[in-house]
Enzyme design. Sequence first.
Site, PDB file in Angstrom:
ATOM      1  N   CYS A 261       0.796  -1.239   0.000  1.00  0.00           N
ATOM      2  CA  CYS A 261       0.000   0.000   0.000  1.00  0.00           C
ATOM      3  C   CYS A 261       0.821   1.277   0.000  1.00  0.00           C
ATOM      4  O   CYS A 261       0.819   2.031  -0.970  1.00  0.00           O
ATOM      5  CB  CYS A 261      -0.925   0.001   1.215  1.00  0.00           C
ATOM      6  SG  CYS A 261      -2.083  -1.363   1.200  1.00  0.00           S
TER       7      CYS A 261
HETATM    8  N1  NAD Z   1      -2.952  -6.017   1.716  1.00  0.00           N
HETATM    9  C1  NAD Z   1      -3.399  -4.963   2.362  1.00  0.00           C
HETATM   10  O1  NAD Z   1      -3.030  -4.735   3.492  1.00  0.00           O
HETATM   11  C2  NAD Z   1      -4.402  -4.014   1.744  1.00  0.00           C
HETATM   12  C3  NAD Z   1      -5.079  -3.105   2.576  1.00  0.00           C
HETATM   13  C4  NAD Z   1      -6.019  -2.257   2.030  1.00  0.00           C
HETATM   14  C5  NAD Z   1      -6.234  -2.259   0.650  1.00  0.00           C
HETATM   15  N2  NAD Z   1      -5.538  -3.129  -0.161  1.00  0.00           N
HETATM   16  C6  NAD Z   1      -5.819  -3.096  -1.587  1.00  0.00           C
HETATM   17  O2  NAD Z   1      -6.660  -4.200  -1.916  1.00  0.00           O
HETATM   18  C7  NAD Z   1      -6.349  -4.696  -3.211  1.00  0.00           C
HETATM   19  C8  NAD Z   1      -6.032  -6.183  -3.134  1.00  0.00           C
HETATM   20  O3  NAD Z   1      -4.864  -6.350  -2.362  1.00  0.00           O
HETATM   21  P1  NAD Z   1      -4.462  -7.721  -1.674  1.00  0.00           P
HETATM   22  O4  NAD Z   1      -3.378  -7.368  -0.701  1.00  0.00           O
HETATM   23  O5  NAD Z   1      -5.652  -8.451  -1.191  1.00  0.00           O
HETATM   24  O6  NAD Z   1      -3.838  -8.514  -2.927  1.00  0.00           O
HETATM   25  P2  NAD Z   1      -3.348 -10.039  -2.951  1.00  0.00           P
HETATM   26  O7  NAD Z   1      -2.238 -10.097  -3.930  1.00  0.00           O
HETATM   27  O8  NAD Z   1      -3.143 -10.530  -1.558  1.00  0.00           O
HETATM   28  O9  NAD Z   1      -4.611 -10.835  -3.520  1.00  0.00           O
HETATM   29  C9  NAD Z   1      -5.085 -10.726  -4.790  1.00  0.00           C
HETATM   30  C10 NAD Z   1      -5.594 -12.076  -5.258  1.00  0.00           C
HETATM   31  O10 NAD Z   1      -6.150 -11.887  -6.551  1.00  0.00           O
HETATM   32  C11 NAD Z   1      -5.836 -13.012  -7.354  1.00  0.00           C
HETATM   33  N3  NAD Z   1      -5.970 -12.637  -8.758  1.00  0.00           N
HETATM   34  C12 NAD Z   1      -5.085 -11.983  -9.550  1.00  0.00           C
HETATM   35  N4  NAD Z   1      -5.628 -11.772 -10.764  1.00  0.00           N
HETATM   36  C13 NAD Z   1      -6.888 -12.290 -10.728  1.00  0.00           C
HETATM   37  C14 NAD Z   1      -7.962 -12.343 -11.651  1.00  0.00           C
HETATM   38  N5  NAD Z   1      -7.864 -11.811 -12.866  1.00  0.00           N
HETATM   39  N6  NAD Z   1      -9.108 -12.961 -11.260  1.00  0.00           N
HETATM   40  C15 NAD Z   1      -9.242 -13.493 -10.028  1.00  0.00           C
HETATM   41  N7  NAD Z   1      -8.256 -13.453  -9.112  1.00  0.00           N
HETATM   42  C16 NAD Z   1      -7.098 -12.857  -9.446  1.00  0.00           C
HETATM   43  C17 NAD Z   1      -4.449 -13.403  -6.907  1.00  0.00           C
HETATM   44  O11 NAD Z   1      -4.183 -14.765  -7.234  1.00  0.00           O
HETATM   45  C18 NAD Z   1      -4.512 -13.137  -5.400  1.00  0.00           C
HETATM   46  O12 NAD Z   1      -4.909 -14.302  -4.687  1.00  0.00           O
HETATM   47  C19 NAD Z   1      -5.216  -3.820  -3.722  1.00  0.00           C
HETATM   48  O13 NAD Z   1      -5.736  -2.771  -4.469  1.00  0.00           O
HETATM   49  C20 NAD Z   1      -4.608  -3.272  -2.451  1.00  0.00           C
HETATM   50  O14 NAD Z   1      -3.959  -2.037  -2.657  1.00  0.00           O
HETATM   51  C21 NAD Z   1      -4.640  -4.022   0.375  1.00  0.00           C
END
Ligand code: NAD
Length: 418
Positions: A261
Amino acid sequence: MKRDVAIVGAGYVGMPLARVFANAGKSVVLIDVDAGVVEGINRGESHIGDVPSGELKRLVDDGRVAATTDYDALEDADAILVALPTPLSSQREPDLSIVRAAVEDIAKRLRKGQLVVLESTTYPGTTRECLQPILESTGLKAGDDFHLAFSPERVDPGRTDWTTHNTPKLVGGLTPACTERAAELYRSAVETVVPVSSPEAAELTKLLENIFRAVNIALVNELAQLCERMDLDVWEIVEAAETKPFGFMSFKPGPGLGGHCIPIDPFYLTWKAREYDFYTEFIELAGKVNANMPYFCRSLISQALNHGAQKSLKGSRVLVLGVSYKADIDDVRESPAEKIIGLLNKAGAEVAYHDPHVAEFDGMRSVDYAPEEYDCVVIVTAHSAIDYDDLVERAQIVVDFRNATGRNGTGHAKVWKL
Ligand SMILES: NC(=O)c1ccc[n+]([C@@H]2O[C@H](COP(=O)([O-])OP(=O)(O)OC[C@H]3O[C@@H](n4cnc5c(N)ncnc54)[C@H](O)[C@@H]3O)[C@@H](O)[C@H]2O)c1
């Protein structure tokens, strides 16, 4: 099979979301491209620390959580939440390709009456400018035939006091009806829902929260560099400032930003602002100061070896302690450890790492914990599983970027602190 909620992306955001909805009695399907992740979830094995496997197994066995790689599962869902990665391109510009491709897959199955909510962090305008046209290419109209909203995730992985369940949830819909529909869904599973006037307001609020952190961390990192020149202890100064009961919020210096982030999201706004002839100077300045920290840390390690052991970095054996981006988790995304290890290797040091949470990192494997075998031990991430008094006792030199050695390390002949 009919589902209340479909969540696209079973990662750090999607998994805790699935948990809160399932615990609220909803039936949830997670859709992810990673077949290994999907199979694990269906066996009740969680790959995300914030969702315990025991609880997931119970929810899977009760039929409340299932996972699939098949987007056709969307057709039977009332609500579709998108929790996919929003990285930066190699030119540090927003890369929405994953979200866009997924929304195209959603559009192919979109039907009347569904609610679509984007949870991924992104620039203001994404929901309206990117999602709406793709979803409306079906002939269905947002606000009339289906509802569309943005609701940013605020999860802080590893945190137990504020979770997806009790952290207030912002919701900004394309129309008042979209906002109300999304708010109603979240109200069924999270304690507090905060409606805002538009998707753009919700998108920018999330960025403000992360930019606030990036800028304040940069401020204290800059102060740490000045303190080094002035021979003052930045940790003492931050702790002393913390005693003010109002008007001060504490941020700690460190070896650089990490995680998915804070190092990334602010630049989504910088990019968007250019469209309005606007330069987000605080963000750029914070980025510059924070990006310099690994270089500053390399010079501190070099000084510690010079003065503490009359050794140069070249040829010294250095143990990096902790490589995840923050304490007590296994997430290594954007971890400053990678940059620091790269700089140490480039300077000719022999680098190994130990991390109780991360078995493999950057082409290396975590070595056994034997601090006495190295010329210098560098604390990049302060996991609580390590006994830092014992470390100071056993190591030849400790360079501490996290104040993990605390009062014991202050003024200690073996310890160099940021
Ligand atoms: N991790 C954090 O602490 C956090 C906090 C707040 C907001 N966010 C935001 O949330 C969003 C997601 O982050 P995250 O940390 O959960 O990501 P992540 O990488 O942990 O998870 C994303 C998942 O999406 C899957 N994926 C990728 N392409 C795909 C597709 N086309 N169809 C279906 N699945 C697919 C991946 O295999 C993965 O399991 C981002 O925008 C991030 O900035 C993250």
